[in-house]
Design a protein around this motif. Structure first.
Motif, PDB file in Angstrom:
ATOM      1  N   GLU A 121       0.828  -1.210   0.000  1.00 28.01           N
ATOM      2  CA  GLU A 121       0.000   0.000   0.000  1.00 28.01           C
ATOM      3  C   GLU A 121       0.863   1.260   0.000  1.00 28.01           C
ATOM      4  OE1 GLU A 121      -2.540  -0.486   3.345  1.00 28.01           O
ATOM      5  OE2 GLU A 121      -3.607  -2.173   2.458  1.00 28.01           O
ATOM      6  N   SER A 122       2.175   1.074   0.082  1.00 28.17           N
ATOM      7  CA  SER A 122       3.079   2.235  -0.018  1.00 28.17           C
ATOM      8  C   SER A 122       4.424   1.754  -0.537  1.00 28.17           C
ATOM      9  CB  SER A 122       3.275   2.893   1.351  1.00 28.17           C
ATOM     10  OG  SER A 122       4.318   3.847   1.268  1.00 28.17           O
ATOM     11  N   ILE A 123       4.970   2.508  -1.481  1.00 25.51           N
ATOM     12  CA  ILE A 123       6.303   2.134  -1.983  1.00 25.51           C
ATOM     13  C   ILE A 123       7.414   2.619  -1.045  1.00 25.51           C
ATOM     14  CG2 ILE A 123       5.728   1.812  -4.407  1.00 25.51           C
ATOM     15  CD1 ILE A 123       6.690   4.693  -4.901  1.00 25.51           C
ATOM     16  N   PHE A 124       7.020   3.156   0.105  1.00 26.70           N
ATOM     17  CA  PHE A 124       7.993   3.432   1.167  1.00 26.70           C
ATOM     18  C   PHE A 124       8.720   2.134   1.521  1.00 26.70           C
ATOM     19  CE2 PHE A 124       9.017   3.920   5.703  1.00 26.70           C
ATOM     20  CZ  PHE A 124       9.666   5.146   5.703  1.00 26.70           C
ATOM     21  N   PHE A 125       7.984   1.020   1.472  1.00 25.74           N
ATOM     22  CA  PHE A 125       8.550  -0.297   1.834  1.00 25.74           C
ATOM     23  C   PHE A 125       8.999  -1.070   0.588  1.00 25.74           C
ATOM     24  CE2 PHE A 125       5.292   0.657   5.108  1.00 25.74           C
ATOM     25  CZ  PHE A 125       6.165   0.875   6.160  1.00 25.74           C
ATOM     26  N   TRP A 126       9.605  -0.385  -0.323  1.00 25.61           N
ATOM     27  CA  TRP A 126      10.056  -0.971  -1.598  1.00 25.61           C
ATOM     28  C   TRP A 126      10.953  -2.179  -1.318  1.00 25.61           C
ATOM     29  CZ3 TRP A 126      10.565   2.673  -6.202  1.00 25.61           C
ATOM     30  CH2 TRP A 126      10.996   1.989  -7.344  1.00 25.61           C
ATOM     31  N   PRO A 127      10.593  -3.352  -1.811  1.00 24.94           N
ATOM     32  CA  PRO A 127      11.404  -4.539  -1.488  1.00 24.94           C
ATOM     33  C   PRO A 127      12.749  -4.514  -2.215  1.00 24.94           C
ATOM     34  CG  PRO A 127       9.647  -5.112  -3.006  1.00 24.94           C
ATOM     35  CD  PRO A 127       9.413  -3.680  -2.630  1.00 24.94           C
ATOM     36  N   SER A 128      13.781  -4.961  -1.525  1.00 22.23           N
ATOM     37  CA  SER A 128      15.120  -4.991  -2.114  1.00 22.23           C
ATOM     38  C   SER A 128      15.327  -6.305  -2.870  1.00 22.23           C
ATOM     39  CB  SER A 128      16.173  -4.847  -1.013  1.00 22.23           C
ATOM     40  OG  SER A 128      16.007  -5.864  -0.057  1.00 22.23           O
ATOM     41  N   TRP A 129      16.391  -6.350  -3.622  1.00 23.44           N
ATOM     42  CA  TRP A 129      16.781  -7.599  -4.313  1.00 23.44           C
ATOM     43  C   TRP A 129      17.969  -8.188  -3.578  1.00 23.44           C
ATOM     44  CZ3 TRP A 129      20.398  -8.049  -9.018  1.00 23.44           C
ATOM     45  CH2 TRP A 129      20.377  -9.367  -9.508  1.00 23.44           C
ATOM     46  N   GLN A 176      25.552  -9.237  -1.438  1.00 22.00           N
ATOM     47  CA  GLN A 176      25.117  -8.813  -2.772  1.00 22.00           C
ATOM     48  C   GLN A 176      23.656  -8.403  -2.662  1.00 22.00           C
ATOM     49  OE1 GLN A 176      25.781 -11.315  -6.150  1.00 22.00           O
ATOM     50  NE2 GLN A 176      27.799 -11.952  -5.470  1.00 22.00           N
ATOM     51  N   ALA A 177      23.360  -7.197  -3.063  1.00 23.16           N
ATOM     52  CA  ALA A 177      21.961  -6.733  -2.996  1.00 23.16           C
ATOM     53  C   ALA A 177      21.822  -5.445  -3.781  1.00 23.16           C
ATOM     54  CB  ALA A 177      21.540  -6.504  -1.547  1.00 23.16           C
ATOM     55  N   VAL A 178      20.599  -5.170  -4.175  1.00 22.25           N
ATOM     56  CA  VAL A 178      20.255  -3.850  -4.701  1.00 22.25           C
ATOM     57  C   VAL A 178      19.104  -3.358  -3.837  1.00 22.25           C
ATOM     58  CG1 VAL A 178      19.487  -2.487  -6.676  1.00 22.25           C
ATOM     59  CG2 VAL A 178      20.970  -4.469  -7.041  1.00 22.25           C
ATOM     60  N   ILE A 179      19.288  -2.181  -3.235  1.00 21.89           N
ATOM     61  CA  ILE A 179      18.222  -1.618  -2.398  1.00 21.89           C
ATOM     62  C   ILE A 179      17.696  -0.345  -3.060  1.00 21.89           C
ATOM     63  CG2 ILE A 179      18.906  -2.679  -0.208  1.00 21.89           C
ATOM     64  CD1 ILE A 179      20.488  -0.234   0.499  1.00 21.89           C
ATOM     65  N   LEU A 235       8.146   6.736 -12.299  1.00 18.19           N
ATOM     66  CA  LEU A 235       8.285   7.521 -11.075  1.00 18.19           C
ATOM     67  C   LEU A 235       9.776   7.621 -10.764  1.00 18.19           C
ATOM     68  CD1 LEU A 235       5.629   5.676  -8.889  1.00 18.19           C
ATOM     69  CD2 LEU A 235       5.412   7.997  -9.777  1.00 18.19           C
ATOM     70  N   PRO A 236      10.206   8.771 -10.268  1.00 16.74           N
ATOM     71  CA  PRO A 236      11.630   8.863  -9.918  1.00 16.74           C
ATOM     72  C   PRO A 236      11.984   7.911  -8.773  1.00 16.74           C
ATOM     73  CG  PRO A 236      10.446  10.845  -9.219  1.00 16.74           C
ATOM     74  CD  PRO A 236       9.461   9.999  -9.973  1.00 16.74           C
ATOM     75  N   PHE A 237      13.113   7.257  -8.889  1.00 12.53           N
ATOM     76  CA  PHE A 237      13.591   6.395  -7.807  1.00 12.53           C
ATOM     77  C   PHE A 237      15.109   6.330  -7.895  1.00 12.53           C
ATOM     78  CE2 PHE A 237      15.016   2.454  -9.869  1.00 12.53           C
ATOM     79  CZ  PHE A 237      14.488   2.610 -11.150  1.00 12.53           C
ATOM     80  N   HIS A 238      15.732   5.865  -6.833  1.00 13.06           N
ATOM     81  CA  HIS A 238      17.168   5.637  -6.899  1.00 13.06           C
ATOM     82  C   HIS A 238      17.474   4.305  -6.219  1.00 13.06           C
ATOM     83  CE1 HIS A 238      16.344   8.294  -3.443  1.00 13.06           C
ATOM     84  NE2 HIS A 238      17.334   7.699  -2.820  1.00 13.06           N
ATOM     85  N   TYR A 239      18.648   3.788  -6.523  1.00  9.27           N
ATOM     86  CA  TYR A 239      18.998   2.491  -5.959  1.00  9.27           C
ATOM     87  C   TYR A 239      20.478   2.451  -5.596  1.00  9.27           C
ATOM     88  CZ  TYR A 239      20.845   1.284 -10.597  1.00  9.27           C
ATOM     89  OH  TYR A 239      21.564   1.260 -11.766  1.00  9.27           O
ATOM     90  N   HIS A 240      20.796   1.515  -4.733  1.00  6.88           N
ATOM     91  CA  HIS A 240      22.179   1.368  -4.257  1.00  6.88           C
ATOM     92  C   HIS A 240      22.573  -0.103  -4.384  1.00  6.88           C
ATOM     93  CE1 HIS A 240      25.700   2.124  -1.731  1.00  6.88           C
ATOM     94  NE2 HIS A 240      25.418   1.006  -1.095  1.00  6.88           N
ATOM     95  N   THR A 241      23.718  -0.338  -4.989  1.00  9.06           N
ATOM     96  CA  THR A 241      24.180  -1.703  -5.178  1.00  9.06           C
ATOM     97  C   THR A 241      25.190  -2.063  -4.098  1.00  9.06           C
ATOM     98  OG1 THR A 241      23.926  -1.387  -7.531  1.00  9.06           O
ATOM     99  CG2 THR A 241      25.163  -3.311  -6.848  1.00  9.06           C
ATOM    100  N   ILE A 242      24.927  -3.129  -3.392  1.00  9.47           N
ATOM    101  CA  ILE A 242      25.874  -3.613  -2.388  1.00  9.47           C
ATOM    102  C   ILE A 242      26.768  -4.651  -3.054  1.00  9.47           C
ATOM    103  CG2 ILE A 242      26.078  -4.885  -0.199  1.00  9.47           C
ATOM    104  CD1 ILE A 242      23.389  -3.539   0.569  1.00  9.47           C
TER     105      ILE A 242
END
Lengths: 547, 81
Positions: free
Chosen positions: A64-72, A141-144, A93-100
């Motif tokens: 119900e909210s993309i505040f809790f966007w699931p990570s990979w 290893q993850a993308v958040i 929609l604008p978004f950003h991500y971080h690669t671990i």
């Protein structure tokens, strides 16, 4: 969650069975620290008696909210041949991500008018499991992800920068700091005698610790929005953000600046300061006093105001001020702030036992550990607990008497006194007796990080120092035949020093061990191993006395 | 401690794997991977997440996972979804 489907196939692709709805168990489990949470947990116990087989699982989750966007998180503790994360947006929609770990860029396309991104990986090895691995390296290893803008309940916010995210939290808490008149009167009474901000803060923190309890109840956006200070005061309970809100409200009423600081507890890792996202699971109070800054853990009932639990030390936190919110690294107490110091008098009791009278003085986190333990156990269980702690290395320990108290001004140290008997603590032959004086502290292979190709730093909870001094009275007629070599090892991350003397049939030993740092970089790994090997060997060596 | 994110429903599927050793954090060649999965008690063949955002208050995550279980020694993996 909807449409859970699970099937089992053989390796030729023949369908063997599928799970019925009856195989899925549902429960409303909350973590132990939360009294009630609206979450539900589904459990499936999937088994088949013939190996090998293929297990297939599919399900959907609704947000119900993309505040809790699931990570990979493509790397569990088993190898993965192929993993992918596909993001589809009806409207970009604008978004950003971080690669671990290493960089991975998505492939972008348009499918049926939708904007599509795909991150994919082949041949992913199982996750590294190393002894004493830093919490931030458990995820390798993850993308958040974080949305540019989000809605949560009735609130709107964005992750444009930390200031913007802080503004959202400020908006959630803005109206929560009003105090009822009864509490205002109480504050006047509490701080009447105090003539400086530190004294005022101390009095109010003690009041919070003595009059509230940690209880969490999460409904709707209750994981984020605190209750107002008046309600928390009336209820006498709350979770971290509730209790922090009450503490800040009291401090502000007493004309002391105080702000909430969002934290990712250190046991969960470290906030990435360059990636603006919801990376927090806790909140504390930031109090910048003229003399020094206080970081108040408002859920801890037994900690001194100047001490911080290890969970919030050396952590990146977002301090939500009135504007210009920023990520700040919290300080860490040095080893000499977290000390254990014991003085023990032991006497040989034939045939092979040792009586002990010991006084242990603890400070900082060592003190907090004992104080919290004693607060949580019943008087009956105190003795059992102490027997376990002081009988860790010599299990045949009987505790005859004990006492504990706080000493110093104000309550600087915690003192524990024990009297007891270690049965069969001394090995003896016809003409010799063997004694290991490291009864209260010693290092064993349980403390040894044993990885052939170490990838990450070694991490323990906090720096500390433990000094044990023992006087052991031996029977008449014995001389010292052999003893462990006195050691003095000193490195940037740890030290260890032992010394002894034997005079008038009394063995006097001192053991001094310290971890100067709690995070030991991988460059020092081999040196740390060599250091610990020597410590473990020395701690396990006996004094031999000959008749 | 508080501040837990709101989750409507979460699923934990416990299957279990005990591999005995690990293979690092990098990416493997096909030959290396073949050698590893031959010996593994379990491995994931394919794991796919599809996160479909209709709008900021309506999104859906589809998860599909196919894994091969080779042995009853497969215990306590954190392969969850």
């Amino acid at each position: 969650m909807d449409n859970i489907e699970t099937e089992i196939y053989d390796l030729e692709g023949r369908h063997i069975k599928e799970l019925d709805d009856d195989d899925i168990e549902e429960s409303t489990i909350s973590p132990g620290f939360i009294l009630y949470q609206k979450n539900k947990h589904l459990w499936i116990d999937l088994k088949h008696h013939q190996y090998p087989y293929i297990l297939s699982i599919r399900y959907e989750m609704h947000f119900e909210s993309i505040f809790f966007w699931p990570s990979w998180r493509p790397q569990p503790t088993i190898p993965v041949q192929y993993s992918q994360y596909k993001l589809i947006q009806d409207d970009p929609l604008p978004f950003h991500y971080h690669t671990i770990s290493d960089t991975i860029t998505p492939e972008r396309s348009v499918e049926d008018g939708d904007s599509v991104y795909v991150w994919a990986r082949h041949n992913i090895p199982a996750k590294e499991k190393e002894d004493f691995i830093p919490p931030e390296n458990r995820l390798q290893q993850a993308v958040i992800f974080a949305p540019g803008k989000f809605e949560l309940g009735d609130s709107h916010g964005n992750f444009a920068d930390w200031d913007a995210f802080g503004a959202w939290y400020r908006q959630l808490t803005w109206e929560k700091y009003h105090l009822p008149q009864a509490l205002k009167n109480k504050i006047h009474q509490l701080i009447r005698q105090e003539d400086n901000p530190y004294g005022v803060a101390s009095a109010l923190y003690r009041f919070l610790q003595q009059n509230t309890r940690y209880v969490a109840i999460y409904l709707d956006i209750g994981g984020w929005e605190p209750h107002d200070a008046g309600t928390v005061y009336r209820n006498r309970y709350g979770d971290c953000k509730d209790l922090t809100t009450l503490m800040i409200a009291m401090l502000r009423y007493a004309d002391i600046q105080a702000y909430p600081a969002l934290v990712q507890t250190r046991d969960q890792g470290v906030v990435y300061p360059d990636f603006v996202a919801n990376q927090f699971n806790h909140v504390i109070a930031f109090v910048p006093l003229p003399e020094d800054t206080l970081w108040l853990e408002c859920t801890a009932d037994f900690i001194d105001i100047t001490d911080m639990p290890a969970s919030i030390e050396d952590a990146n936190v977002l301090v939500v001020k009135n504007r210009s919110d920023e990520i700040i690294r919290t300080p860490q107490a040095p080893m000499d702030a977290n000390t254990w110091s014991s003085h023990s008098t032991l006497k040989y009791k034939a045939p092979g036992s040792l009586s002990i009278a010991s006084r242990i003085t603890c400070k900082g986190k060592q003190k907090h550990g004992f104080k919290s333990l004693f607060a949580r156990v019943t008087p009956t269980n105190e003795k059992i607990l102490l027997q376990k702690i002081f009988g860790k290395y010599l299990p045949n320990f009987t505790l005859a008497d004990y006492d504990y108290r706080e000493e110093g001004q104000p309550n600087q140290r915690y003192v524990i006194e024990i009297d007891g008997l270690y049965k069969n603590a001394v090995t003896h032959t016809v003409k010799r007796i063997f004694i290991n004086p490291n009864i209260l502290n010693r290092k064993t292979m349980d403390h040894f990080p044993d990885d052939e190709n170490r990838q990450f730093a070694v991490h323990i909870d906090y720096p500390y120092r433990a000094i044990d001094t023992l006087d052991i009275a031996l029977p008449y007629g014995y001389t010292l035949e052999s003893a462990p070599e006195p050691l003095s090892l000193d490195f940037s991350f740890a030290h260890y020093k032992t010394s002894y003397s034997f005079e008038d049939r009394k063995l006097h030993c001192i053991r001094d061990f310290a971890y100067k740092k709690n995070h030991i970089e991988q460059d020092h790994y081999r040196t740390l191993q060599k250091f610990l090997r020597k410590v473990i060997k020395n701690d396990d060596t006996y004094f031999i006395f000959k008749q | 401690m508080g501040f837990i994110m709101k989750r409507i429903v979460w699923i934990v599927i416990i299957l279990g794997v005990s591999l005995g050793h690990t293979w690092g954090t990098g990416i493997l060649t096909d030959a290396e991977m073949d050698s590893i999965v031959d010996k593994a008690n379990a491995f994931i063949i394919e794991h796919s997440y599809t996160f479909h955002i209709h709008n900021p208050t309506n999104a859906k995550l589809n998860v599909e996972i196919r894994m091969q279980i080779n042995s009853e020694k497969a215990k306590n993996t954190d392969a969850h979804c």
